[in-house]
Structure formats: C-alpha cells, structure tokens
Write a protein that holds these residues in place. Structure first.
Motif, PDB file in Angstrom:
ATOM      1  N   GLU A  11       0.806  -1.222   0.000  1.00  0.00           N
ATOM      2  CA  GLU A  11       0.000   0.000   0.000  1.00  0.00           C
ATOM      3  C   GLU A  11       0.839   1.271   0.000  1.00  0.00           C
ATOM      4  OE1 GLU A  11      -1.470   0.964   4.333  1.00  0.00           O
ATOM      5  OE2 GLU A  11      -1.482  -1.209   4.026  1.00  0.00           O
ATOM      6  N   CYS A  12       2.100   1.188   0.388  1.00  0.00           N
ATOM      7  CA  CYS A  12       2.961   2.370   0.439  1.00  0.00           C
ATOM      8  C   CYS A  12       3.446   2.796  -0.948  1.00  0.00           C
ATOM      9  CB  CYS A  12       4.154   2.119   1.358  1.00  0.00           C
ATOM     10  SG  CYS A  12       5.173   0.716   0.861  1.00  0.00           S
ATOM     11  N   LEU A  34      -6.945  -5.656  -3.339  1.00  0.00           N
ATOM     12  CA  LEU A  34      -7.447  -6.856  -2.654  1.00  0.00           C
ATOM     13  C   LEU A  34      -8.288  -6.522  -1.428  1.00  0.00           C
ATOM     14  CD1 LEU A  34      -4.268  -9.122  -2.830  1.00  0.00           C
ATOM     15  CD2 LEU A  34      -6.339  -9.262  -4.249  1.00  0.00           C
ATOM     16  N   GLY A  35      -8.412  -5.227  -1.106  1.00  0.00           N
ATOM     17  CA  GLY A  35      -9.187  -4.814   0.063  1.00  0.00           C
ATOM     18  C   GLY A  35      -8.518  -5.177   1.379  1.00  0.00           C
ATOM     19  N   ARG A  36      -7.176  -5.188   1.388  1.00  0.00           N
ATOM     20  CA  ARG A  36      -6.446  -5.605   2.579  1.00  0.00           C
ATOM     21  C   ARG A  36      -5.665  -4.456   3.221  1.00  0.00           C
ATOM     22  NH1 ARG A  36      -5.923 -11.678   2.369  1.00  0.00           N
ATOM     23  NH2 ARG A  36      -4.795 -11.313   4.293  1.00  0.00           N
ATOM     24  N   LEU A  37      -6.131  -3.223   3.038  1.00  0.00           N
ATOM     25  CA  LEU A  37      -5.412  -2.067   3.572  1.00  0.00           C
ATOM     26  C   LEU A  37      -5.273  -2.093   5.085  1.00  0.00           C
ATOM     27  CD1 LEU A  37      -6.779   0.832   1.355  1.00  0.00           C
ATOM     28  CD2 LEU A  37      -4.451  -0.085   1.392  1.00  0.00           C
ATOM     29  N   ALA A  43       0.530 -10.153   8.250  1.00  0.00           N
ATOM     30  CA  ALA A  43      -0.575 -10.829   7.569  1.00  0.00           C
ATOM     31  C   ALA A  43      -0.403 -10.734   6.051  1.00  0.00           C
ATOM     32  CB  ALA A  43      -1.908 -10.230   7.992  1.00  0.00           C
ATOM     33  N   ILE A  44       0.087  -9.605   5.569  1.00  0.00           N
ATOM     34  CA  ILE A  44       0.350  -9.441   4.136  1.00  0.00           C
ATOM     35  C   ILE A  44       1.438 -10.420   3.697  1.00  0.00           C
ATOM     36  CG2 ILE A  44       1.219  -7.854   2.364  1.00  0.00           C
ATOM     37  CD1 ILE A  44      -1.664  -7.250   3.409  1.00  0.00           C
ATOM     38  N   ALA A  45       2.504 -10.506   4.482  1.00  0.00           N
ATOM     39  CA  ALA A  45       3.600 -11.428   4.148  1.00  0.00           C
ATOM     40  C   ALA A  45       3.084 -12.874   4.113  1.00  0.00           C
ATOM     41  CB  ALA A  45       4.743 -11.279   5.144  1.00  0.00           C
TER      42      ALA A  45
END
Length: 132
Positions: A11-12, A34-37, A43-45
């Motif tokens: 997101e960055c 993906l709506g994961r902001l 969790a992203i990793a």
C-alpha cells in the motif's frame, strides 16, 4: 520472459504500479485492490507466501525483518528510496527489464536503488546451527 512472477504491491507504493506490471506482461495486484489495507504487514507477508506473490514494497525495515523468519518464500522486492510515483515506476521498469537475468527469486531479497542498481541477496540468510 522466463519464470512467470506474480507481484503484490504494498500500500505504500503508487497505485499505477500494478497497471505498469500488467503492461509489461506480469500478473500483478496491490494490497489496495485486494481490500487488505487494514491488514498488518505480517498478515500481508503470510498471504503473499501462501499465494505465491512476490511482495514489492519500499518498507524495507519491516519486510526484511518479517521475511527473515520465513523459511521459503517467492521473493521480496524493495524499491529504494521512499520516492514519488515517477521514480517508483522507473525502478520497477528497471527491475522488469532485468528480471530474466536474475534467475529464480525464491528466497531472494531484491533491492532496486535510486540509481537503478539491483542487488540480490539470499533471504533469509543461512542460519548457523547455533541459531536454531
């Protein structure tokens, strides 16, 4: 193009990067798409590793630390420094042009600096027996 990489942009980074990657022939999306902001970096990793995405970020400190704990991952790309959209797009273009020559990115930390120099390091570093 040799190996088919899937890039997940953090997101960055600028929102134009997934479109650029698509235009260059890669599968790509972003945390935003993906709506994961709201997901934390760990969790992203975990999501990226489970779904075979190479994370692209400029958040070097957090992701290098996280990926040091992951035994097998599809790769981590760091675009340095924290810069505006035009520089981010150029750094990714440089990576895309060089990617076939980099070989398999599995367990690799790939850093692209402001001068366009690409450094590839095995990541996580090999652990000594006394580290286990």
């Amino acid at each position: 193009m040799g190996i088919q990489y899937r890039f997940l942009f953090d997101e960055c980074l600028c929102t134009a990067l997934p479109d650029l990657a698509h235009g260059l022939g890669f599968e790509a999306t972003s945390i935003r798409n993906l709506g994961r902001l709201s997901d934390p970096d760990n969790a992203i990793a975990a999501f990226a590793v489970a779904n075979d995405w190479v994370v692209v970020t400029n958040n070097r400190t957090d992701y290098v630390r996280l990926y040091a704990k992951i035994d097998i991952h599809p790769g981590l790309v760091i675009l340095l420094p924290n810069a505006g959209q035009s520089i981010q797009l150029e750094l990714f273009r440089i990576l895309a042009e060089a990617i076939d020559g980099l070989g398999d990115l599995t367990n690799s930390l790939v850093e692209v600096d402001e001068a366009g120099c690409i450094t590839v390091t095995i990541w996580p570093p090999e652990r000594r027996n006394d580290d286990i």
